[in-house]
Design an enzyme around this catalytic site. Structure first.
Site, PDB file in Angstrom:
ATOM      1  N   HIS A 135       0.823  -1.257   0.039  1.00 26.85           N
ATOM      2  CA  HIS A 135       0.056  -0.064   0.005  1.00 26.85           C
ATOM      3  C   HIS A 135       0.993   1.316  -0.021  1.00 26.85           C
ATOM      4  CE1 HIS A 135      -3.742  -2.228   0.619  1.00 26.85           C
ATOM      5  NE2 HIS A 135      -3.198  -2.892   1.430  1.00 26.85           N
ATOM      6  N   CYS A 158      -0.177   1.987  -5.474  1.00 25.10           N
ATOM      7  CA  CYS A 158      -0.871   2.902  -6.004  1.00 25.10           C
ATOM      8  C   CYS A 158      -0.110   4.237  -6.215  1.00 25.10           C
ATOM      9  CB  CYS A 158      -2.068   2.885  -5.389  1.00 25.10           C
ATOM     10  SG  CYS A 158      -3.198   1.670  -5.449  1.00 25.10           S
TER      11      CYS A 158
END
Length: 187
Positions: A95, A158
């Site tokens: 993440h 991301c």
């Protein structure tokens, strides 16, 4: 990294494509080799100050698992990809952030060509990689073949703009790295 079923679908499509091509190349299910019991246990990125444990990520209901948001300092190895240090594409996901704080791959976009990445394995060996390139790509243009079919280590998180309507980032940041020191006992 916000929860993203679209991102997961892109990742799983790449995993499936890679797995299918590998299966065809090896002659079918009866000739498939037994997978090694060795797994990666930690990723070290000295230039970013990262020493993070790795968990195995599988596929559940057609989607690649993601590391738990409750453990933002943990990254995950896609267990259907190569074990780092072995031939093939080894894929590790992490993440970029949580709802409240940066996560394990928050600084990934700042990596530079030539920097080192080390992956510690459960057999006590360490595979060392050198960063070749970093790219930020729209999730709709995810380079699955390059990520899942070419040899090397791939780190994915991301990036880009956060779309509040979709509750996800528009892009992926991908680090491509080449093995420079085969898995050897940790010094």
């Amino acid at each position: 990294m916000a929860e993203s079923s679209r991102w997961s679908r892109v990742v799983i499509a790449g995993v499936i494509t890679g797995a299918v091509l590998v299966a065809f190349d090896r002659g079918g299910e009866n000739d498939a080799p037994v997978r090694s019991a060795v797994v990666p246990s930690r990723i070290d990125i000295p230039s970013l100050g990262i020493k993070a444990p790795l968990m195995k990520l599988g596929v559940v209901d057609g989607e690649v698992e993601l590391p738990p948001y409750e453990e933002p300092d943990v990254a995950g190895w896609v267990k259907d990809s190569a074990v780092p240090g072995d031939e093939g594409s080894a894929v590790i996901l992490g993440h970029v952030d949580t709802k409240t704080a940066p996560a394990v791959f928050y600084k990934l976009k700042t990596m530079r060509e030539g920097q080192a990445i080390k992956v510690v394995r459960s057999d006590g060996k360490v595979a060392q990689y050198r960063v070749d390139s970093i790219e930020q790509v729209d999730k709709d243009e995810f380079p699955a073949d390059r990520v899942y079919l070419e040899n090397g280590l791939r780190l994915i998180t991301c990036g880009g703009r956060f779309d509040w309507d979709k509750n996800e980032y528009d892009d992926n940041v991908i680090v491509y790295a080449t093995l420079v020191k085969p898995a050897a006992p940790e010094a």
